[in-house]
Design a protein around this motif. Structure first.
Motif, PDB file in Angstrom:
ATOM      1  N   THR A 223      -5.322   0.865  -6.219  1.00  0.00           N
ATOM      2  CA  THR A 223      -6.780   1.021  -6.228  1.00  0.00           C
ATOM      3  C   THR A 223      -7.199   1.576  -4.866  1.00  0.00           C
ATOM      4  O   THR A 223      -6.446   1.470  -3.890  1.00  0.00           O
ATOM      5  N   ILE A 224      -8.387   2.153  -4.835  1.00  0.00           N
ATOM      6  CA  ILE A 224      -8.937   2.638  -3.564  1.00  0.00           C
ATOM      7  C   ILE A 224      -9.011   1.476  -2.569  1.00  0.00           C
ATOM      8  O   ILE A 224      -8.741   1.627  -1.381  1.00  0.00           O
ATOM      9  N   GLN A 225      -9.389   0.284  -3.068  1.00  0.00           N
ATOM     10  CA  GLN A 225      -9.494  -0.883  -2.192  1.00  0.00           C
ATOM     11  C   GLN A 225      -8.155  -1.194  -1.530  1.00  0.00           C
ATOM     12  O   GLN A 225      -8.088  -1.512  -0.341  1.00  0.00           O
ATOM     13  N   ARG A 226      -7.057  -1.079  -2.294  1.00  0.00           N
ATOM     14  CA  ARG A 226      -5.735  -1.368  -1.735  1.00  0.00           C
ATOM     15  C   ARG A 226      -5.331  -0.332  -0.692  1.00  0.00           C
ATOM     16  O   ARG A 226      -4.600  -0.641   0.246  1.00  0.00           O
ATOM     17  N   ILE A 227      -5.766   0.915  -0.888  1.00  0.00           N
ATOM     18  CA  ILE A 227      -5.518   1.934   0.140  1.00  0.00           C
ATOM     19  C   ILE A 227      -6.357   1.598   1.382  1.00  0.00           C
ATOM     20  O   ILE A 227      -5.859   1.644   2.512  1.00  0.00           O
ATOM     21  N   ALA A 228      -7.618   1.226   1.157  1.00  0.00           N
ATOM     22  CA  ALA A 228      -8.502   0.870   2.276  1.00  0.00           C
ATOM     23  C   ALA A 228      -7.914  -0.293   3.077  1.00  0.00           C
ATOM     24  O   ALA A 228      -8.023  -0.332   4.309  1.00  0.00           O
ATOM     25  N   ASP A 229      -7.269  -1.249   2.380  1.00  0.00           N
ATOM     26  CA  ASP A 229      -6.669  -2.400   3.072  1.00  0.00           C
ATOM     27  C   ASP A 229      -5.560  -1.983   4.042  1.00  0.00           C
ATOM     28  O   ASP A 229      -5.253  -2.700   5.001  1.00  0.00           O
ATOM     29  N   GLU A 230      -4.917  -0.819   3.768  1.00  0.00           N
ATOM     30  CA  GLU A 230      -3.838  -0.326   4.639  1.00  0.00           C
ATOM     31  C   GLU A 230      -4.378   0.559   5.766  1.00  0.00           C
ATOM     32  O   GLU A 230      -3.612   1.059   6.587  1.00  0.00           O
ATOM     33  N   PHE A 231      -5.679   0.780   5.772  1.00  0.00           N
ATOM     34  CA  PHE A 231      -6.294   1.784   6.649  1.00  0.00           C
ATOM     35  C   PHE A 231      -6.955   1.087   7.833  1.00  0.00           C
ATOM     36  O   PHE A 231      -7.790   0.198   7.659  1.00  0.00           O
ATOM     37  N   ASP A 232      -6.564   1.484   9.046  1.00  0.00           N
ATOM     38  CA  ASP A 232      -7.033   0.772  10.239  1.00  0.00           C
ATOM     39  C   ASP A 232      -8.441   1.189  10.686  1.00  0.00           C
ATOM     40  O   ASP A 232      -9.118   0.441  11.367  1.00  0.00           O
ATOM     41  N   LYS A 233      -8.832   2.404  10.310  1.00  0.00           N
ATOM     42  CA  LYS A 233     -10.139   2.885  10.777  1.00  0.00           C
ATOM     43  C   LYS A 233     -11.249   2.429   9.820  1.00  0.00           C
ATOM     44  O   LYS A 233     -10.992   1.711   8.849  1.00  0.00           O
ATOM     45  N   SER A 234     -12.441   2.873  10.072  1.00  0.00           N
ATOM     46  CA  SER A 234     -13.587   2.497   9.233  1.00  0.00           C
ATOM     47  C   SER A 234     -13.359   2.903   7.774  1.00  0.00           C
ATOM     48  O   SER A 234     -12.987   4.042   7.476  1.00  0.00           O
ATOM     49  N   LYS A 235     -13.577   1.940   6.861  1.00  0.00           N
ATOM     50  CA  LYS A 235     -13.367   2.222   5.424  1.00  0.00           C
ATOM     51  C   LYS A 235     -14.274   3.343   4.940  1.00  0.00           C
ATOM     52  O   LYS A 235     -13.928   4.070   4.013  1.00  0.00           O
ATOM     53  N   SER A 236     -15.450   3.465   5.572  1.00  0.00           N
ATOM     54  CA  SER A 236     -16.405   4.471   5.084  1.00  0.00           C
ATOM     55  C   SER A 236     -15.838   5.881   5.243  1.00  0.00           C
ATOM     56  O   SER A 236     -16.142   6.772   4.462  1.00  0.00           O
ATOM     57  N   LEU A 237     -14.968   6.073   6.254  1.00  0.00           N
ATOM     58  CA  LEU A 237     -14.303   7.367   6.420  1.00  0.00           C
ATOM     59  C   LEU A 237     -13.496   7.715   5.171  1.00  0.00           C
ATOM     60  O   LEU A 237     -13.487   8.853   4.712  1.00  0.00           O
TER      61      LEU A 237
END
Lengths: 199, 199
Positions: B35-49
């Motif tokens: 899911t996009i959320q699971r990708i966001a969880d791996e992402f260190d920068k701002s989720k909005s990016l």
């Protein structure tokens, strides 16, 4: 279209009716958007029969794959032909030379095979299915060597190579370029002439 | 492991950081459970990016595929070697001869390629990617014919055949039997010797 006579007994047999509903739902939605409810919607008999027989979507899909493999095992074509004819018939059948008719079913196989990357039940099925087709090709090649039409090649190595080609042709047939598959087929014929056929 | 240097610029570059997060989420969950959320969880920068740059999971994944293809296009190996050496290097690289290192990435490619059965954006990507590798193999074969190391074969037909083999090897490498892939590789070498190399 599904393979010929795959759902022949569907009028009477519950499992076959479930398999046919699964096939229809897969062609309509693909794996990613498939749900048990969508399979149930394609199923004419009592929904409880469907839920009773299967633990979930993946369990049902692995059963679908086993059902289709049983059908192929029971319908191995042209046992009386020469090894060369049998090999070409088998490669044509598995690699789907009639794209209009077979592309839909091959597309399902390609999608379900990709599940085997992360799921051991799917992987076990495809290991068994590869083993069946591999052994069948080995038998044909060994027979061709014995009858003198094929050279003295390594049947295991040749069968692995041909089955890898077929796997690739199935992928490219349903996710890529038909021209590439036609060219592949032409080169398979030249490969058989150059590497397999005895002088 | 991802291909060498694929995420080299990840410290500075937002797109590369999104791609690296996508890669990690794909290896952890596979396509079906991503899911996009699971990708966001791996992402260190701002989720909005992340949300700002992409319309959804499939859009992000097609961008991931383009990113990886760009990397391969920029890193075509060993331009100075002979055609025969370049062909073998390319086939080894694409068919993942180092299973421990490459199986993870190839598994992602196999899963995402299967999405092309039903999704035109994925299909367009893989048509483009096949075209790149096809044209590259055609160039190598034409060069080999010109320099006299290869026979006068049809470069288009040969390239289609080899790329179909590679597609099949990628599938079998990640969803099947390693022994079958080793045997396929041995027969690819014999095929090159028998059909391609000039006497």
């Amino acid at each position: 279209m599904p393979p010929e006579a795959l759902f022949e007994e569907s009028a009477d047999d519950t499992r076959t009716a479930i398999m046919e509903a699964t096939y229809r739902a897969l062609t309509d939605y693909g794996y990613a958007d498939l749900t048990i409810q969508r399979i149930a919607d394609e199923f004419d008999k009592s929904k409880s029969l469907l839920y009773h027989h299967h633990d979930g979507k993946d369990d049902l899909l692995v059963d679908f794959l086993e059902f289709a493999l049983d059908h192929f095992e029971d319908n191995v074509p042209f046992r009386d032909d020469t090894a060369d004819e049998r090999l070409r018939t088998l490669l044509d059948a598995v690699a789907a030379t009639k794209p209009e008719a077979d592309e839909e079913f091959v597309g399902i196989l390609v999608e379900l095979r990709a599940q085997a990357v992360n799921d051991d039940d799917f992987r076990d099925h495809f290991l068994g299915s590869d083993r069946f087709f591999h052994d069948h090709i080995v038998d044909i090649i060994a027979e061709g060597i014995e009858e003198g039409t094929f050279r003295d090649v390594d049947p295991e190595q040749t069968a692995s190579f041909l089955l890898t080609l077929v796997s690739g042709a199935m992928v490219r047939n349903t996710t890529g370029n038909q021209v590439a598959v036609e060219r592949t087929r032409a080169e398979i014929r030249e490969y058989i002439d150059a590497r397999l056929l005895a002088d």
